[in-house]
Design an enzyme around this catalytic site. Sequence first.
Site, mmCIF file in Angstrom:
data_model
loop_
_atom_site.group_PDB
_atom_site.id
_atom_site.type_symbol
_atom_site.label_atom_id
_atom_site.label_comp_id
_atom_site.label_asym_id
_atom_site.label_seq_id
_atom_site.Cartn_x
_atom_site.Cartn_y
_atom_site.Cartn_z
ATOM 1 N N ASN A 55 3.745 -11.268 -5.094
ATOM 2 C CA ASN A 55 4.375 -10.456 -6.142
ATOM 3 C C ASN A 55 5.848 -10.333 -5.836
ATOM 4 O O ASN A 55 6.201 -10.014 -4.694
ATOM 5 C CB ASN A 55 3.817 -9.023 -6.086
ATOM 6 C CG ASN A 55 2.699 -8.809 -7.064
ATOM 7 O OD1 ASN A 55 2.635 -9.435 -8.114
ATOM 8 N ND2 ASN A 55 1.805 -7.913 -6.694
ATOM 9 N N LYS B 142 -0.890 -8.531 3.720
ATOM 10 C CA LYS B 142 -2.229 -8.713 3.144
ATOM 11 C C LYS B 142 -2.718 -10.161 3.326
ATOM 12 O O LYS B 142 -3.921 -10.411 3.442
ATOM 13 C CB LYS B 142 -2.233 -8.291 1.674
ATOM 14 C CG LYS B 142 -1.944 -6.792 1.473
ATOM 15 C CD LYS B 142 -2.978 -5.924 2.163
ATOM 16 C CE LYS B 142 -2.795 -4.442 1.919
ATOM 17 N NZ LYS B 142 -3.801 -3.608 2.573
ATOM 18 N N TYR C 235 4.573 -6.420 1.704
ATOM 19 C CA TYR C 235 3.152 -6.147 1.421
ATOM 20 C C TYR C 235 2.344 -7.460 1.383
ATOM 21 O O TYR C 235 1.283 -7.574 1.999
ATOM 22 C CB TYR C 235 3.062 -5.419 0.077
ATOM 23 C CG TYR C 235 1.683 -4.941 -0.311
ATOM 24 C CD1 TYR C 235 1.147 -3.785 0.247
ATOM 25 C CD2 TYR C 235 0.930 -5.625 -1.270
ATOM 26 C CE1 TYR C 235 -0.106 -3.320 -0.131
ATOM 27 C CE2 TYR C 235 -0.320 -5.173 -1.650
ATOM 28 C CZ TYR C 235 -0.830 -4.009 -1.089
ATOM 29 O OH TYR C 235 -2.078 -3.566 -1.465
ATOM 30 N N VAL D 228 -2.560 5.893 11.906
ATOM 31 C CA VAL D 228 -3.070 4.612 12.432
ATOM 32 C C VAL D 228 -2.056 3.922 13.334
ATOM 33 O O VAL D 228 -2.442 3.085 14.159
ATOM 34 C CB VAL D 228 -3.508 3.616 11.308
ATOM 35 C CG1 VAL D 228 -4.762 4.070 10.602
ATOM 36 C CG2 VAL D 228 -2.383 3.321 10.330
ATOM 37 N N GLY E 240 -8.475 8.024 -2.893
ATOM 38 C CA GLY E 240 -8.462 6.672 -3.443
ATOM 39 C C GLY E 240 -9.625 5.814 -2.952
ATOM 40 O O GLY E 240 -10.766 6.279 -2.814
HETATM 41 P P1 NAP Z 1 -3.827 5.362 -1.482
HETATM 42 O O1 NAP Z 1 -4.428 6.128 -2.612
HETATM 43 O O2 NAP Z 1 -2.348 5.469 -1.270
HETATM 44 O O3 NAP Z 1 -4.589 5.784 -0.147
HETATM 45 C C1 NAP Z 1 -4.206 5.271 1.094
HETATM 46 C C2 NAP Z 1 -4.583 6.286 2.146
HETATM 47 O O4 NAP Z 1 -4.137 5.767 3.400
HETATM 48 C C3 NAP Z 1 -3.889 7.624 1.915
HETATM 49 O O5 NAP Z 1 -4.782 8.700 2.113
HETATM 50 C C4 NAP Z 1 -2.791 7.593 2.954
HETATM 51 O O6 NAP Z 1 -2.406 8.866 3.440
HETATM 52 C C5 NAP Z 1 -3.459 6.806 4.073
HETATM 53 N N1 NAP Z 1 -2.452 6.359 5.010
HETATM 54 C C6 NAP Z 1 -1.242 5.825 4.730
HETATM 55 N N2 NAP Z 1 -0.571 5.612 5.874
HETATM 56 C C7 NAP Z 1 -1.361 6.037 6.883
HETATM 57 C C8 NAP Z 1 -1.221 6.083 8.284
HETATM 58 N N3 NAP Z 1 -0.098 5.671 8.884
HETATM 59 N N4 NAP Z 1 -2.232 6.563 9.024
HETATM 60 C C9 NAP Z 1 -3.368 7.022 8.454
HETATM 61 N N5 NAP Z 1 -3.563 6.987 7.114
HETATM 62 C C10 NAP Z 1 -2.559 6.518 6.347
HETATM 63 O O7 NAP Z 1 -4.127 3.811 -1.578
HETATM 64 P P2 NAP Z 1 -5.352 3.030 -2.286
HETATM 65 O O8 NAP Z 1 -4.879 2.573 -3.619
HETATM 66 O O9 NAP Z 1 -6.608 3.804 -2.189
HETATM 67 O O10 NAP Z 1 -5.409 1.738 -1.359
HETATM 68 C C11 NAP Z 1 -6.279 1.626 -0.231
HETATM 69 C C12 NAP Z 1 -6.153 0.226 0.330
HETATM 70 O O11 NAP Z 1 -6.447 -0.732 -0.693
HETATM 71 C C13 NAP Z 1 -4.757 -0.116 0.831
HETATM 72 O O12 NAP Z 1 -4.854 -0.920 1.994
HETATM 73 C C14 NAP Z 1 -4.167 -0.923 -0.318
HETATM 74 O O13 NAP Z 1 -3.146 -1.802 0.115
HETATM 75 C C15 NAP Z 1 -5.384 -1.659 -0.793
HETATM 76 N N6 NAP Z 1 -5.304 -2.146 -2.189
HETATM 77 C C16 NAP Z 1 -5.225 -1.270 -3.239
HETATM 78 C C17 NAP Z 1 -5.182 -1.779 -4.552
HETATM 79 C C18 NAP Z 1 -5.116 -0.866 -5.775
HETATM 80 O O14 NAP Z 1 -5.116 -1.377 -6.899
HETATM 81 N N7 NAP Z 1 -5.092 0.442 -5.615
HETATM 82 C C19 NAP Z 1 -5.184 -3.159 -4.764
HETATM 83 C C20 NAP Z 1 -5.250 -4.009 -3.667
HETATM 84 C C21 NAP Z 1 -5.327 -3.497 -2.390
HETATM 85 P P3 NAP Z 1 -1.038 9.554 2.916
HETATM 86 O O15 NAP Z 1 -1.450 10.419 1.810
HETATM 87 O O16 NAP Z 1 -0.528 10.308 4.107
HETATM 88 O O17 NAP Z 1 -0.105 8.464 2.503
#
Ligand code: NAP
Length: 473
Positions: free
Chosen positions: A373, A383, A379, A289, A245
């Site tokens: 939301n 944030k 969440y 983390v 991601g």
């Molecule tokens: P994602 O695809 O779920 O990727 C998150 C990554 O973080 C995954 O590889 C996950 O590993 C890892 N992770 C979760 N818990 C962890 C832990 N305890 N220790 C180490 N790594 C861990 O999410 P994303 O959509 O790319 O989002 C990345 C960031 O952007 C997040 O902070 C999210 O809140 C923020 N964000 C995303 C969006 C969106 O539209 N996608 C919008 C606003 C903000 P696992 O596979 O083990 O879970």
Amino acid sequence: MSDRYLDFTNSSFGKTLAGMIGLPTPPRLKRASAPWAAQPLEGKYVLVGSSSGATLAAPLLRALSAAGAALRIIPEHAGLPPLKAAAAELKLSLHGNPAEGVGEARNHALVFDASGLSSPWQLRELYDFMQPVLRGIASNGRILLISRAPESAADIQARTASTALRGFIRSLAKEVGKNGTTANLVEVPTGADTAIDPVLRFFLSEHSAFVDGQVLPLALPQTANVALPGSLEGRIALVTGAARGIGASIAETLAREGAKVIGMDHPSAEGGLGETMAKIGGVGLALDVTAPDAAARIAEEVGKSFGGLDVVVHNAGITRDKMLRNMPPHFWDMVVNINLGAILKINEGLLKQGFNDGARVVCISSIGGIGGNAGQTNYGATKAGVIGYVDGMAATFAKRGGAINAVAPGFIETTMTAAMPFGPREVGRRINSLSQGGLPQDVAETVTFLASPAANAVNGRTLRVCGQNFFGM
Ligand code: NAP
């Protein structure tokens, strides 16, 4: 996940059909496909204007010309004297803006130095500059205002005028997004004038394609100015949640700019992490983390091979959505511990041992922490907490010659958003000025800019990467 509506309405049949029945056509955004260039504006026309009494004309013209822009002006515009004086001093040529429809190349950008505004009535100079030339801007164009921060204004009239710019730019961004053009405002404190070069490069380039309708107040730089291209070469960067991601894209973009990346992810994601790191010559660190010894383990692993860290990106994050009345306590705890608690604890540990002097930290927030939301009290709290945290920690990092900032993504096309039901996903994509979701690359580009020592005048800020999502405006 691909955006089929955007693809369809950008086909010739789809465009015609959408036009006939009055459906919106989201623009196809031009995104960067190469590292930061020495002259990102080469071959592009930038129409510059200023308010009478503007004080940023010299650093503005110097930066635009160094970036390779061909400079145009509206010769009869009332606010020109500061620009003309600066151009003469810098020996730069200013060309007249050609009349519309004469076959000349369109303006890529409109840049207005509003630093001289001393009253609301003087805003008329901004209107007179923008109004006649808006139709002539190229698609995927850029509009940028630079001004003094309202807080530093000499009197109430000047303060009112510079605050008015915030409403102006947010409204204009909503008008021009249809053709992929973005509009943003940068507020420059006295003392940060020469630090605007990398900021202009970012906002006027394809690296900021999904950053729209934003106001970025600069801070006073604590370090000497550094050129943006090449500024991350050889820097040591840790990215959490780097297996997939947004985190994977951040790791790739930092590596594209020459950083050595240590990608960290949960041990359960080790396979994906290995694949991502193999692509960019990075190093994987399988570590939760929230592990109590996470900071010490990071410092130890990084210390063995690289010494210390120049950049840390706290990207790992999760959602566990439920209406508060139905939310089990472990949903609350997991989200708070991963999204917020881990950031505080890891930074606390690395500030003792692990950060190099000048270290720059970028935390990932979300527009969910700004607009809120239903079903995301946990969440949203984390944030929003990130935004307050970077603001509160800015002075600590500045003392060490570094900085801490946050990026708040809007709707980004990831596995997280692909899992949403069709209706909310379509709405989520379209409710912004660019009528589409962003890509992980959009977040990664902004993070990489903030991770660079060239962004030395950005500290304690949260920059939204959301296409001006209508949420929490
Ligand atoms: P994602 O695809 O779920 O990727 C998150 C990554 O973080 C995954 O590889 C996950 O590993 C890892 N992770 C979760 N818990 C962890 C832990 N305890 N220790 C180490 N790594 C861990 O999410 P994303 O959509 O790319 O989002 C990345 C960031 O952007 C997040 O902070 C999210 O809140 C923020 N964000 C995303 C969006 C969106 O539209 N996608 C919008 C606003 C903000 P696992 O596979 O083990 O879970």
